[in-house]
Design an enzyme around this catalytic site. Sequence first.
Site, PDB file in Angstrom:
ATOM      1  N   SER A   1     -36.452 -10.374 -10.362  1.00 27.34           N
ATOM      2  CA  SER A   1     -35.539 -10.497 -11.472  1.00 27.34           C
ATOM      3  C   SER A   1     -34.502 -11.604 -11.294  1.00 27.34           C
ATOM      4  O   SER A   1     -33.809 -11.949 -12.252  1.00 27.34           O
ATOM      5  CB  SER A   1     -34.820  -9.164 -11.695  1.00 27.34           C
ATOM      6  OG  SER A   1     -34.056  -8.812 -10.563  1.00 27.34           O
ATOM      7  N   LYS A  22     -26.108 -14.581  -9.139  1.00 28.85           N
ATOM      8  CA  LYS A  22     -26.810 -13.717 -10.101  1.00 28.85           C
ATOM      9  C   LYS A  22     -25.805 -12.896 -10.903  1.00 28.85           C
ATOM     10  O   LYS A  22     -24.789 -12.444 -10.357  1.00 28.85           O
ATOM     11  CB  LYS A  22     -27.777 -12.796  -9.349  1.00 28.85           C
ATOM     12  CG  LYS A  22     -28.712 -11.989 -10.236  1.00 28.85           C
ATOM     13  CD  LYS A  22     -29.697 -11.179  -9.387  1.00 28.85           C
ATOM     14  CE  LYS A  22     -30.695 -10.404 -10.214  1.00 28.85           C
ATOM     15  NZ  LYS A  22     -31.650  -9.622  -9.385  1.00 28.85           N
ATOM     16  N   SER A  47     -36.961  -8.846  -5.874  1.00 26.64           N
ATOM     17  CA  SER A  47     -36.349  -9.770  -6.836  1.00 26.64           C
ATOM     18  C   SER A  47     -35.714 -11.028  -6.256  1.00 26.64           C
ATOM     19  O   SER A  47     -35.342 -11.918  -7.012  1.00 26.64           O
ATOM     20  CB  SER A  47     -35.323  -9.037  -7.684  1.00 26.64           C
ATOM     21  OG  SER A  47     -36.007  -8.274  -8.641  1.00 26.64           O
TER      22      SER A  47
HETATM   23  N1  GLN Z   1     -39.843  -6.065 -10.160  1.00 21.41           N
HETATM   24  C1  GLN Z   1     -39.172  -4.977  -9.522  1.00 21.41           C
HETATM   25  C2  GLN Z   1     -38.581  -4.073 -10.553  1.00 21.41           C
HETATM   26  O1  GLN Z   1     -38.689  -4.399 -11.678  1.00 21.41           O
HETATM   27  C3  GLN Z   1     -38.118  -5.481  -8.581  1.00 21.41           C
HETATM   28  C4  GLN Z   1     -36.828  -5.705  -9.210  1.00 21.41           C
HETATM   29  C5  GLN Z   1     -35.725  -6.043  -8.254  1.00 21.41           C
HETATM   30  O2  GLN Z   1     -35.959  -6.257  -7.051  1.00 21.41           O
HETATM   31  N2  GLN Z   1     -34.507  -6.004  -8.775  1.00 21.41           N
HETATM   32  O3  GLN Z   1     -38.038  -3.058 -10.268  1.00 21.41           O
END
Ligand code: GLN
Length: 426
Positions: A103, A28, A127
């Site tokens: 994400s 990532k 995410s």
């Molecule tokens: N969807 C969640 C957020 O937008 C989780 C994001 C993540 O785990 N980086 O914060």
Amino acid sequence: MSHNAYITDERIEGDDEGPLAGRTVAVKDNISTDGVRTTCGSAMLDDYVPPYDATVVQRLKSAGATITGKTNMDEFGMGTTTETSAFGPTENPAAPGHVPGGSSGGSAAAVAAGEADFALGTDTGGSVRCPAAFCGVVGIKPTYGLVSRYGLIAYANSLEQIGPIAPSVEEAAELLEVIAGPDEHDATTRDPAAEGADTDYAAAADGDVAGMEIGIPTELVEGADEQVVETFWDAIDDLEAQGASYHEVDLPSVEHAVEAYYVIAMSEASSNLARFDGVRYGPSPDYEGNWNEEFAGVREEGFGEEVKRRILLGTYALSAGYHDKYYKKAQDARAWVKQDFDEALSEADVLASPTMPVPPMEMGESLDDPLTMYLADANTTPVNLANLPAISVPAGETDDGLPVGMQLVGPAFGETEMIRAGSALA
Ligand code: GLN
């Protein structure tokens, strides 16, 4: 590479030998790679090249892995669909026309499309688990403190962990073994083996669930999409047929988890993202004498809408006079969530629920509606608030062939039980 899974397509060779020799890992793009551009999916870091490797990257290299490139992601990890990236959206290889989740959508898509054997994602509020569920692969969010965050560009550091994504539970567990363990560069890491925990994660993927007790939090099943719920119960029946038993449990606090999560995550983000000002990080402004204007200009241009929204809300929640009303309340809710999970796990080996309450959305469907997008994190965010480990494994598909994931949550540093339960399914 047709799904736009990668932001930077650059191979990084590891050592010749090691447990991952000859195997590939997609990483990532918020995880630092020495000499290879690391953007966090943001125009702000379009040409940022880290001068060092994250600890997890070093561990991949010494395990012999080849890194295939840096994967697409929601900007700074803020999103659930991989559509807030400044580098365009990623498409779900398992469900064309649909989002891969977020994400870490690029990481899950790379694995689902067979472009890499494994991937690393990061999980602040789901995410790793969300894209694993949406793309029909396996994702693990480790216990807070199991994996070093050194070299991870922070979004909300009290919540996040780097975690593996792979086609099978055993492979995800194998990658976890490579990246887990204490690191002198991250004082929040622990050495669970020294404290008596079983850290033979890959060996735990033996599918032996005979006698296992599964708790099912009603709050995390009720309200989910009908087909998701059906697929979930079929998978529970499958585990029962293999010798596990289950009972329903109550987690009354999770009703407040999404609110608490977003207050804490945005507050931490507002502080963590202050460094992107064109002086410390980000494109240098043509300085003309008014510091405030230059600084604001860099941030206005470099950040996308969702990131700006969160910095504003987070700054507001932490401001004098509002701190007790929002941030402190969220911390109280966090403690309550933790306590609820501890109680539920005192009478169960693992807790099971759908990973996501909905199947993968169509591309473009949720971008204009941030609140609905935040609510999709209802089942994953409580686990980050409680610092616990969780795995998402494929549970089946909806009638339209959209992947559905099952989330299994274990006790702190008890990764092996959820891996065992997950391996009985996949
Ligand atoms: N969807 C969640 C957020 O937008 C989780 C994001 C993540 O785990 N980086 O914060």
